[in-house]
Design a protein around this motif. Structure first.
Motif, PDB file in Angstrom:
ATOM      1  N   PHE A  34    -139.966 174.751 -18.204  1.00 53.95           N
ATOM      2  CA  PHE A  34    -140.875 173.762 -18.783  1.00 53.95           C
ATOM      3  C   PHE A  34    -142.068 174.475 -19.410  1.00 53.95           C
ATOM      4  N   VAL A  35    -142.489 173.987 -20.550  1.00 53.33           N
ATOM      5  CA  VAL A  35    -143.661 174.502 -21.250  1.00 53.33           C
ATOM      6  C   VAL A  35    -144.637 173.337 -21.366  1.00 53.33           C
ATOM      7  N   ASN A  36    -145.739 173.423 -20.620  1.00 51.98           N
ATOM      8  CA  ASN A  36    -146.701 172.311 -20.560  1.00 51.98           C
ATOM      9  C   ASN A  36    -146.008 170.987 -20.239  1.00 51.98           C
ATOM     10  N   GLY A  37    -145.006 171.035 -19.394  1.00 52.73           N
ATOM     11  CA  GLY A  37    -144.285 169.838 -18.981  1.00 52.73           C
ATOM     12  C   GLY A  37    -143.106 169.470 -19.862  1.00 52.73           C
ATOM     13  N   ALA A  38    -143.020 170.042 -21.038  1.00 49.57           N
ATOM     14  CA  ALA A  38    -141.885 169.768 -21.932  1.00 49.57           C
ATOM     15  C   ALA A  38    -140.721 170.659 -21.508  1.00 49.57           C
ATOM     16  N   GLU A  39    -139.552 170.069 -21.366  1.00 48.25           N
ATOM     17  CA  GLU A  39    -138.388 170.853 -20.957  1.00 48.25           C
ATOM     18  C   GLU A  39    -137.819 171.644 -22.133  1.00 48.25           C
ATOM     19  N   VAL A  40    -137.510 172.902 -21.874  1.00 46.29           N
ATOM     20  CA  VAL A  40    -136.840 173.737 -22.870  1.00 46.29           C
ATOM     21  C   VAL A  40    -135.354 173.373 -22.798  1.00 46.29           C
ATOM     22  N   ILE A  41    -134.822 172.837 -23.903  1.00 50.84           N
ATOM     23  CA  ILE A  41    -133.447 172.321 -23.882  1.00 50.84           C
ATOM     24  C   ILE A  41    -132.461 173.201 -24.646  1.00 50.84           C
ATOM     25  N   ALA A  42    -132.960 174.173 -25.393  1.00 51.41           N
ATOM     26  CA  ALA A  42    -132.107 175.163 -26.072  1.00 51.41           C
ATOM     27  C   ALA A  42    -132.946 176.417 -26.262  1.00 51.41           C
ATOM     28  N   VAL A  86    -136.048 175.270 -28.240  1.00 48.25           N
ATOM     29  CA  VAL A  86    -136.206 173.838 -28.494  1.00 48.25           C
ATOM     30  C   VAL A  86    -136.769 173.156 -27.253  1.00 48.25           C
ATOM     31  N   ILE A  87    -137.798 172.314 -27.461  1.00 48.78           N
ATOM     32  CA  ILE A  87    -138.385 171.551 -26.357  1.00 48.78           C
ATOM     33  C   ILE A  87    -138.223 170.056 -26.614  1.00 48.78           C
ATOM     34  N   ASP A  88    -138.243 169.288 -25.521  1.00 43.47           N
ATOM     35  CA  ASP A  88    -137.960 167.861 -25.626  1.00 43.47           C
ATOM     36  C   ASP A  88    -139.183 166.975 -25.829  1.00 43.47           C
ATOM     37  N   SER A  89    -140.364 167.565 -25.942  1.00 39.67           N
ATOM     38  CA  SER A  89    -141.598 166.810 -26.164  1.00 39.67           C
ATOM     39  C   SER A  89    -142.551 167.643 -27.002  1.00 39.67           C
ATOM     40  N   VAL A  90    -143.433 166.964 -27.704  1.00 44.53           N
ATOM     41  CA  VAL A  90    -144.502 167.653 -28.426  1.00 44.53           C
ATOM     42  C   VAL A  90    -145.600 167.937 -27.408  1.00 44.53           C
ATOM     43  N   VAL A  91    -146.072 169.170 -27.368  1.00 41.02           N
ATOM     44  CA  VAL A  91    -147.162 169.521 -26.442  1.00 41.02           C
ATOM     45  C   VAL A  91    -148.472 169.498 -27.205  1.00 41.02           C
ATOM     46  N   LYS A 105    -142.651 181.666 -42.614  1.00 39.45           N
ATOM     47  CA  LYS A 105    -141.653 182.435 -43.356  1.00 39.45           C
ATOM     48  C   LYS A 105    -142.070 183.904 -43.425  1.00 39.45           C
ATOM     49  N   GLY A 106    -143.269 184.202 -42.922  1.00 41.31           N
ATOM     50  CA  GLY A 106    -143.805 185.560 -42.942  1.00 41.31           C
ATOM     51  C   GLY A 106    -143.066 186.478 -41.997  1.00 41.31           C
ATOM     52  N   PRO A 107    -143.507 187.749 -41.940  1.00 39.89           N
ATOM     53  CA  PRO A 107    -142.778 188.755 -41.166  1.00 39.89           C
ATOM     54  C   PRO A 107    -142.768 188.524 -39.657  1.00 39.89           C
ATOM     55  N   GLY A 108    -143.795 187.841 -39.127  1.00 37.54           N
ATOM     56  CA  GLY A 108    -143.824 187.612 -37.683  1.00 37.54           C
ATOM     57  C   GLY A 108    -143.899 188.919 -36.920  1.00 37.54           C
ATOM     58  N   PRO A 109    -143.208 189.020 -35.818  1.00 37.62           N
ATOM     59  CA  PRO A 109    -142.313 187.989 -35.283  1.00 37.62           C
ATOM     60  C   PRO A 109    -143.082 186.889 -34.554  1.00 37.62           C
ATOM     61  N   PHE A 110    -142.454 185.720 -34.499  1.00 31.55           N
ATOM     62  CA  PHE A 110    -143.011 184.557 -33.825  1.00 31.55           C
ATOM     63  C   PHE A 110    -142.004 183.998 -32.835  1.00 31.55           C
ATOM     64  N   THR A 111    -142.528 183.383 -31.794  1.00 34.03           N
ATOM     65  CA  THR A 111    -141.722 182.576 -30.888  1.00 34.03           C
ATOM     66  C   THR A 111    -142.213 181.151 -31.064  1.00 34.03           C
ATOM     67  N   VAL A 112    -141.313 180.246 -31.436  1.00 34.76           N
ATOM     68  CA  VAL A 112    -141.687 178.855 -31.657  1.00 34.76           C
ATOM     69  C   VAL A 112    -141.023 177.987 -30.593  1.00 34.76           C
ATOM     70  N   PHE A 113    -141.855 177.248 -29.873  1.00 34.14           N
ATOM     71  CA  PHE A 113    -141.363 176.222 -28.953  1.00 34.14           C
ATOM     72  C   PHE A 113    -141.315 174.958 -29.805  1.00 34.14           C
ATOM     73  N   ALA A 114    -140.136 174.688 -30.361  1.00 35.54           N
ATOM     74  CA  ALA A 114    -139.980 173.691 -31.414  1.00 35.54           C
ATOM     75  C   ALA A 114    -139.541 172.330 -30.880  1.00 35.54           C
ATOM     76  N   PRO A 115    -140.404 171.326 -31.043  1.00 37.60           N
ATOM     77  CA  PRO A 115    -139.979 169.965 -30.691  1.00 37.60           C
ATOM     78  C   PRO A 115    -138.974 169.465 -31.733  1.00 37.60           C
ATOM     79  N   ASN A 116    -137.888 168.897 -31.248  1.00 36.48           N
ATOM     80  CA  ASN A 116    -136.901 168.345 -32.180  1.00 36.48           C
ATOM     81  C   ASN A 116    -137.326 166.931 -32.596  1.00 36.48           C
ATOM     82  N   ASP A 117    -136.521 166.299 -33.424  1.00 40.27           N
ATOM     83  CA  ASP A 117    -136.874 164.962 -33.914  1.00 40.27           C
ATOM     84  C   ASP A 117    -137.010 163.947 -32.776  1.00 40.27           C
TER      85      ASP A 117
END
Length: 162
Positions: A133-141, A153-158, A58-70
């Motif tokens: 792909f990021v470490n084999g996880a596909e970027v889906i959004a 958004v990535i489709d796997s947890v790296v 929630k801090g100022p960042g900026p950050f780029t998050v490769f976020a695994p979804n549920d």
């Protein structure tokens, strides 16, 4: 009117409406609030809370998050996921491995072969058959802008090596 024109028109209207909503609200919602509002990152949000990383993201960042979804977290066996969440140091290591300092939009990500995470290790980035792909996880959004960065958004947890 042809069905393809109707579908294209509907998609355009949906994109414009969502784009306007995102544009009007992006300055208000940080990475955590954006993930909560999306509704498809409940496991990630729970993990971020368990690792005491909410204030950081929630801090100022900026950050780029490769976020695994549920669905990405669902690929991890429940016992392994529970063990990870129970180990704060290991969980923090994994979560910070998904975060890059700075705001790196998709147009810039595709030009990279790696990115250093806040955890300290590099993520391997590969463009293959028009997909990223990021470490084999596909970027889906991509390019979900927030007040303090961007989410892809990535489709796997790296998992980090260390």
């Amino acid at each position: 009117m042809k069905l393809t024109h109707l579908i294209s028109g509907s998609l355009l209207v949906s994109s414009l409406v969502f784009g306007a909503y995102a544009h009007n609200h992006k300055a208000k919602a940080d990475i955590v609030d954006t993930a909560v509002a999306a509704g498809s990152f409940s496991t990630l949000v729970t993990a971020v809370q368990a690792a005491d990383l909410v204030d950081t993201l929630k801090g100022p960042g900026p950050f780029t998050v490769f976020a695994p979804n549920d669905a990405a977290f669902a690929k991890i066996p429940a016992a392994d996921l529970n063990a990870l969440v129970a180990n704060k140091a290991a969980l923090t290591n994994v979560l910070t491995y998904h975060v890059v300092a700075g705001k790196v939009m998709a147009a810039d990500v595709v030009k990279l072969t790696s990115a250093t995470t806040v955890q300290g290790e590099n993520l391997a980035i590969e463009v293959k058959d028009g997909k990223v792909f990021v470490n084999g996880a596909e970027v889906i959004a991509t390019d979900i802008e927030t007040s303090n960065g961007v989410i892809h958004v990535i489709d796997s947890v790296v998992m980090p090596k260390n």
